[in-house]
Design a protein around this motif. Sequence first.
Motif, PDB file in Angstrom:
ATOM      1  N   GLY A   1       0.798  -1.227   0.000  1.00  0.00           N
ATOM      2  CA  GLY A   1       0.000   0.000   0.000  1.00  0.00           C
ATOM      3  C   GLY A   1       0.825   1.268   0.000  1.00  0.00           C
ATOM      4  N   THR A   2       2.140   1.150  -0.137  1.00  0.00           N
ATOM      5  CA  THR A   2       3.001   2.341  -0.160  1.00  0.00           C
ATOM      6  C   THR A   2       3.148   2.847  -1.588  1.00  0.00           C
ATOM      7  N   PRO A   3       3.249   4.167  -1.740  1.00  0.00           N
ATOM      8  CA  PRO A   3       3.425   4.721  -3.082  1.00  0.00           C
ATOM      9  C   PRO A   3       4.812   4.399  -3.639  1.00  0.00           C
ATOM     10  N   ARG A   4       4.886   4.372  -4.973  1.00  0.00           N
ATOM     11  CA  ARG A   4       6.147   4.087  -5.664  1.00  0.00           C
ATOM     12  C   ARG A   4       6.448   5.218  -6.641  1.00  0.00           C
ATOM     13  N   PHE A   5       7.704   5.660  -6.621  1.00  0.00           N
ATOM     14  CA  PHE A   5       8.140   6.771  -7.465  1.00  0.00           C
ATOM     15  C   PHE A   5       9.542   6.515  -8.006  1.00  0.00           C
ATOM     16  N   ASP A   6       9.834   7.143  -9.155  1.00  0.00           N
ATOM     17  CA  ASP A   6      11.221   7.362  -9.528  1.00  0.00           C
ATOM     18  C   ASP A   6      11.521   8.817  -9.163  1.00  0.00           C
ATOM     19  N   CYS A   7      12.711   9.317  -9.471  1.00  0.00           N
ATOM     20  CA  CYS A   7      13.057  10.661  -8.966  1.00  0.00           C
ATOM     21  C   CYS A   7      12.138  11.744  -9.528  1.00  0.00           C
ATOM     22  N   TRP A   8      11.800  11.681 -10.822  1.00  0.00           N
ATOM     23  CA  TRP A   8      10.940  12.723 -11.381  1.00  0.00           C
ATOM     24  C   TRP A   8       9.507  12.593 -10.868  1.00  0.00           C
ATOM     25  N   GLY A   9       9.042  11.375 -10.689  1.00  0.00           N
ATOM     26  CA  GLY A   9       7.709  11.180 -10.118  1.00  0.00           C
ATOM     27  C   GLY A   9       7.606  11.789  -8.727  1.00  0.00           C
ATOM     28  N   LEU A  10       8.660  11.640  -7.917  1.00  0.00           N
ATOM     29  CA  LEU A  10       8.662  12.241  -6.585  1.00  0.00           C
ATOM     30  C   LEU A  10       8.706  13.759  -6.673  1.00  0.00           C
ATOM     31  N   VAL A  11       9.491  14.301  -7.600  1.00  0.00           N
ATOM     32  CA  VAL A  11       9.534  15.762  -7.785  1.00  0.00           C
ATOM     33  C   VAL A  11       8.142  16.282  -8.149  1.00  0.00           C
ATOM     34  N   MET A  12       7.459  15.595  -9.049  1.00  0.00           N
ATOM     35  CA  MET A  12       6.108  16.014  -9.435  1.00  0.00           C
ATOM     36  C   MET A  12       5.170  15.987  -8.222  1.00  0.00           C
ATOM     37  N   ALA A  13       5.225  14.907  -7.436  1.00  0.00           N
ATOM     38  CA  ALA A  13       4.347  14.772  -6.271  1.00  0.00           C
ATOM     39  C   ALA A  13       4.673  15.820  -5.209  1.00  0.00           C
ATOM     40  N   THR A  14       5.939  16.084  -4.991  1.00  0.00           N
ATOM     41  CA  THR A  14       6.343  17.075  -3.983  1.00  0.00           C
ATOM     42  C   THR A  14       5.902  18.472  -4.405  1.00  0.00           C
ATOM     43  N   HIS A  15       6.110  18.810  -5.667  1.00  0.00           N
ATOM     44  CA  HIS A  15       5.665  20.119  -6.153  1.00  0.00           C
ATOM     45  C   HIS A  15       4.146  20.266  -6.050  1.00  0.00           C
ATOM     46  N   ARG A  16       3.431  19.173  -6.302  1.00  0.00           N
ATOM     47  CA  ARG A  16       1.968  19.205  -6.210  1.00  0.00           C
ATOM     48  C   ARG A  16       1.521  19.627  -4.808  1.00  0.00           C
ATOM     49  N   LEU A  17       2.292  19.245  -3.770  1.00  0.00           N
ATOM     50  CA  LEU A  17       1.976  19.666  -2.396  1.00  0.00           C
ATOM     51  C   LEU A  17       2.012  21.184  -2.254  1.00  0.00           C
ATOM     52  N   PHE A  18       2.803  21.830  -3.099  1.00  0.00           N
ATOM     53  CA  PHE A  18       2.919  23.291  -3.085  1.00  0.00           C
ATOM     54  C   PHE A  18       2.032  23.942  -4.138  1.00  0.00           C
ATOM     55  N   GLY A  19       1.166  23.155  -4.776  1.00  0.00           N
ATOM     56  CA  GLY A  19       0.238  23.692  -5.767  1.00  0.00           C
ATOM     57  C   GLY A  19       0.828  23.888  -7.142  1.00  0.00           C
ATOM     58  N   VAL A  20       1.956  23.254  -7.436  1.00  0.00           N
ATOM     59  CA  VAL A  20       2.626  23.410  -8.725  1.00  0.00           C
ATOM     60  C   VAL A  20       2.531  22.087  -9.486  1.00  0.00           C
ATOM     61  N   GLU A  21       1.926  22.129 -10.668  1.00  0.00           N
ATOM     62  CA  GLU A  21       1.842  20.957 -11.536  1.00  0.00           C
ATOM     63  C   GLU A  21       2.975  21.021 -12.554  1.00  0.00           C
ATOM     64  N   LEU A  22       3.801  19.996 -12.559  1.00  0.00           N
ATOM     65  CA  LEU A  22       4.948  19.936 -13.471  1.00  0.00           C
ATOM     66  C   LEU A  22       4.659  19.012 -14.640  1.00  0.00           C
ATOM     67  N   PRO A  23       5.310  19.265 -15.780  1.00  0.00           N
ATOM     68  CA  PRO A  23       5.184  18.328 -16.894  1.00  0.00           C
ATOM     69  C   PRO A  23       5.929  17.035 -16.569  1.00  0.00           C
ATOM     70  N   ASP A  24       5.522  15.960 -17.209  1.00  0.00           N
ATOM     71  CA  ASP A  24       6.163  14.667 -16.975  1.00  0.00           C
ATOM     72  C   ASP A  24       7.302  14.455 -17.962  1.00  0.00           C
ATOM     73  N   PHE A  25       8.290  13.697 -17.545  1.00  0.00           N
ATOM     74  CA  PHE A  25       9.333  13.182 -18.422  1.00  0.00           C
ATOM     75  C   PHE A  25       8.895  11.775 -18.798  1.00  0.00           C
ATOM     76  N   HIS A  26       8.934  11.471 -20.064  1.00  0.00           N
ATOM     77  CA  HIS A  26       8.524  10.138 -20.497  1.00  0.00           C
ATOM     78  C   HIS A  26       9.733   9.355 -20.977  1.00  0.00           C
ATOM     79  N   HIS A  27      10.739   9.269 -20.110  1.00  0.00           N
ATOM     80  CA  HIS A  27      11.959   8.536 -20.428  1.00  0.00           C
ATOM     81  C   HIS A  27      12.196   7.479 -19.373  1.00  0.00           C
ATOM     82  N   ASP A  28      12.806   6.406 -19.794  1.00  0.00           N
ATOM     83  CA  ASP A  28      13.246   5.373 -18.875  1.00  0.00           C
ATOM     84  C   ASP A  28      14.259   6.015 -17.920  1.00  0.00           C
ATOM     85  N   PRO A  29      14.059   5.910 -16.605  1.00  0.00           N
ATOM     86  CA  PRO A  29      14.971   6.563 -15.670  1.00  0.00           C
ATOM     87  C   PRO A  29      16.405   6.059 -15.751  1.00  0.00           C
ATOM     88  N   GLU A  30      16.611   4.942 -16.414  1.00  0.00           N
ATOM     89  CA  GLU A  30      17.971   4.443 -16.583  1.00  0.00           C
ATOM     90  C   GLU A  30      18.650   5.028 -17.813  1.00  0.00           C
TER      91      GLU A  30
END
Length: 142
Positions: A26-55
């Motif tokens: 039941g825990t959320p899963r993120f890569d680094c950009w997913g976490l950045v998006m979620a953290t910014h969302r807490l501050f009311g900022v919606e970021l664009p997504d990167f659609h690249h393999d994190p590797e």
Amino acid sequence: MCFSLTELYTARYAKGGRGELDPATGTPRFDCWGLVMATHRLFGVELPDFHHDPEQLLAIAREFRAQRERRIWVHLGSPVIPCIVALRHDARSVRAVNHFATYIGRGRFVHILNEAGVHTSTVTEAPYASRVAGYWSYDAVG
């Protein structure tokens, strides 16, 4: 899906993770950009997504450079809450920005690494002090 900062600290790394819940824990899963998006969302900022393999570190670096050239990111002389902390994370590509975090104040940023999970680091501690490539704020108008 919106999480609290406390919930984000329980998250685990997942390649391409954007906050999906692990069915077993039941825990959320993120890569680094997913976490950045979620953290910014807490501050009311919606970021664009990167659609690249994190590797694919060089592809990430090229995409971020292309977005900067399109002026959707504003370079900051010093960090503000919230902003992107752009890092040169991989020693194999020391000039390429390929890891991202969110600045949360007092020299601290929150990020996720595969082996360490979500944690807070400071911009002045090793090894990050030498890897910070800059601070960026999103400009939706770009």
